[in-house]
Design a protein around this motif. Sequence first.
Motif, mmCIF file in Angstrom:
data_model
loop_
_atom_site.group_PDB
_atom_site.id
_atom_site.type_symbol
_atom_site.label_atom_id
_atom_site.label_comp_id
_atom_site.label_asym_id
_atom_site.label_seq_id
_atom_site.Cartn_x
_atom_site.Cartn_y
_atom_site.Cartn_z
ATOM 1 N N ILE A 176 10.310 5.774 10.937
ATOM 2 C CA ILE A 176 9.312 6.946 11.077
ATOM 3 C C ILE A 176 8.188 7.183 9.990
ATOM 4 C CG2 ILE A 176 8.673 9.188 11.811
ATOM 5 C CD1 ILE A 176 10.332 7.616 14.019
ATOM 6 N N HIS A 177 7.098 6.651 10.123
ATOM 7 C CA HIS A 177 6.188 6.915 9.097
ATOM 8 C C HIS A 177 5.402 8.400 9.027
ATOM 9 C CE1 HIS A 177 6.048 2.469 9.802
ATOM 10 N NE2 HIS A 177 5.393 2.438 8.486
ATOM 11 N N PHE A 178 5.254 8.817 7.729
ATOM 12 C CA PHE A 178 4.798 10.196 7.853
ATOM 13 C C PHE A 178 4.026 10.397 6.517
ATOM 14 C CE2 PHE A 178 8.802 10.025 5.482
ATOM 15 C CZ PHE A 178 8.603 10.843 4.532
ATOM 16 N N ASN A 179 2.957 11.296 6.330
ATOM 17 C CA ASN A 179 2.369 11.758 4.978
ATOM 18 C C ASN A 179 2.733 12.868 4.456
ATOM 19 O OD1 ASN A 179 0.444 9.419 5.259
ATOM 20 N ND2 ASN A 179 -0.659 10.549 6.943
ATOM 21 N N LEU A 180 3.071 13.853 5.453
ATOM 22 C CA LEU A 180 3.645 15.160 4.796
ATOM 23 C C LEU A 180 5.053 15.152 5.434
ATOM 24 C CD1 LEU A 180 0.436 17.448 5.580
ATOM 25 C CD2 LEU A 180 1.101 16.396 3.238
ATOM 26 N N ALA A 228 16.968 9.081 5.540
ATOM 27 C CA ALA A 228 16.928 8.929 4.233
ATOM 28 C C ALA A 228 15.151 8.363 4.070
ATOM 29 C CB ALA A 228 17.827 7.753 3.765
ATOM 30 N N ILE A 229 14.581 8.909 3.023
ATOM 31 C CA ILE A 229 13.230 8.532 2.614
ATOM 32 C C ILE A 229 13.264 7.250 1.814
ATOM 33 C CG2 ILE A 229 11.152 9.348 1.543
ATOM 34 C CD1 ILE A 229 12.332 11.041 4.251
ATOM 35 N N ILE A 250 0.865 -1.120 -0.065
ATOM 36 C CA ILE A 250 -0.312 0.111 -0.027
ATOM 37 C C ILE A 250 0.896 1.350 0.167
ATOM 38 C CG2 ILE A 250 -1.966 -1.149 1.149
ATOM 39 C CD1 ILE A 250 -0.959 -0.113 3.942
ATOM 40 N N ASN A 251 1.910 0.979 -0.093
ATOM 41 C CA ASN A 251 2.994 2.107 -0.399
ATOM 42 C C ASN A 251 3.034 3.267 0.861
ATOM 43 O OD1 ASN A 251 4.879 3.769 -1.935
ATOM 44 N ND2 ASN A 251 3.416 5.070 -2.719
ATOM 45 N N THR A 252 3.118 2.660 1.801
ATOM 46 C CA THR A 252 3.329 3.320 3.153
ATOM 47 C C THR A 252 4.472 4.054 3.030
ATOM 48 O OG1 THR A 252 4.023 1.326 4.217
ATOM 49 C CG2 THR A 252 1.620 1.754 4.754
ATOM 50 N N GLN A 253 4.431 5.436 3.391
ATOM 51 C CA GLN A 253 5.605 6.262 3.215
ATOM 52 C C GLN A 253 6.409 6.190 4.671
ATOM 53 O OE1 GLN A 253 8.014 7.135 1.728
ATOM 54 N NE2 GLN A 253 7.661 8.924 0.680
ATOM 55 N N TYR A 254 7.616 6.015 4.505
ATOM 56 C CA TYR A 254 8.536 6.072 5.754
ATOM 57 C C TYR A 254 10.121 6.536 5.718
ATOM 58 C CZ TYR A 254 10.875 1.464 4.922
ATOM 59 O OH TYR A 254 11.521 0.414 4.353
ATOM 60 N N ALA A 255 10.487 7.021 6.725
ATOM 61 C CA ALA A 255 12.055 7.408 6.858
ATOM 62 C C ALA A 255 12.723 6.515 7.591
ATOM 63 C CB ALA A 255 12.098 8.797 6.949
ATOM 64 N N ARG A 297 6.378 17.860 6.788
ATOM 65 C CA ARG A 297 6.612 18.620 7.936
ATOM 66 C C ARG A 297 6.264 17.779 9.250
ATOM 67 N NH1 ARG A 297 1.293 20.713 6.080
ATOM 68 N NH2 ARG A 297 -0.246 19.823 7.315
ATOM 69 N N GLU A 298 5.697 16.583 9.092
ATOM 70 C CA GLU A 298 5.560 15.661 10.191
ATOM 71 C C GLU A 298 6.628 15.002 10.610
ATOM 72 O OE1 GLU A 298 1.027 14.106 8.782
ATOM 73 O OE2 GLU A 298 2.477 12.725 8.615
ATOM 74 N N LEU A 299 7.846 14.636 9.408
ATOM 75 C CA LEU A 299 8.922 14.120 9.790
ATOM 76 C C LEU A 299 9.640 15.241 10.329
ATOM 77 C CD1 LEU A 299 10.968 11.810 9.264
ATOM 78 C CD2 LEU A 299 11.544 12.678 7.151
#
Length: 373
Positions: free
Chosen positions: A295-299, A335-336, A236-241, A301-303
């Motif tokens: 760390i998961h984030f959508n935007l 790193a993203i 589901i392409n969950t974005q994280y760093a 600025r959250e990271l």
Amino acid sequence: MEFNNILNQLNEQERSIVKSNNIDSPIQLIPLLLKRVHPSNVHVLAMIIKQSLLPSICEKTNEEIDKLFAKIDKEPNLLFDKDVQQKIEEFTTKRFERDKQVVIERTSDISKLVILMEDYLNEAISSSGSGSKNVLNIKGKIEAIKINENGLEALTKLQNELINAANSIEKEMDNVSSKLESGKSKIQELEEKVKTLEDELTRTKTENMKDHLTGLLTRKAFSDEVKRIESSYVRINTQYAVVFFDLDHFKTLNDTYGHECGDVVLSTFGKILNKSVRDIDIVGRYGGEEFIAIIHFNLNRELLQFLKRIKTIVTENSFLYKDKKIKVTFSAGVAIRSSYPTYENTLQKADMLLYQAKESGRNKIILENGMEI
């Protein structure tokens, strides 16, 4: 030729870093080699690994692990031997398999009890069957009675036979009930044993997942959690760093205040990280004074908010050790995941950015877009 001889003595990860960074001279290898574990910390590292493997429910496993680490205690550099590392990895797998087998063996009494209960029930059926047969015989006699001058005497005789048959059935059922009650007690006893073993196995597994000093995930447990997160990322392409942390001048802190103080600082920093992440994030102790987080984030600025919050908490407060207030800083690389083809590539980039942060003055966080915090 000399440079190639040096390369042959590096481990696979180090050779990978050499290749990806186009390192082609011994001088360029110095920063990489400086990251190796200091000899004075090898004993501590060995102790941490041993504590992550013990105790096992299986006594044989405990003996084998103790025997291996007794050798490592005498020759700490064995910890870096590939065969020894492979043995430690085998122990990790073998330990859980053996513990599982012990639980299976200890709970085998349940199947024995099932057989025992079957015998009880068969006996109950047989016993009550003989009493019922007596009653059926008496019923036939009653139906055959003709009420006449001799009827009262015949009925009185049958009454006595019925009473005797009822008493026989009552005794038989009391005997069966007593056996069933005894079987019930044995079931409860075995259930308690199984519950105790399950709790012990769960506790041991949980202890092995957590670093004993910081309470964070161990490096292995962190890697196992990454597999779950990567699966979610693919689906589901969950974005994280990936964020790599390293406490600045930690060796100096140990030399100045002692290893006990260093442990307090590591433990406190671990608690700060753990309280700052959400349930969907993970954080672990990578080794020594290095920590790693996903760390998961959508935007974006959250990271950034997360990174700035950690930076503010650590730099604007002091770490307490006995009556001393100690200032601590850290460096980090970020790193993203979506910028790289694999998690391993992302991790490698975060590590390189961490190294860059340390080389350029420390006490800073560097992101892959060049931004510094």
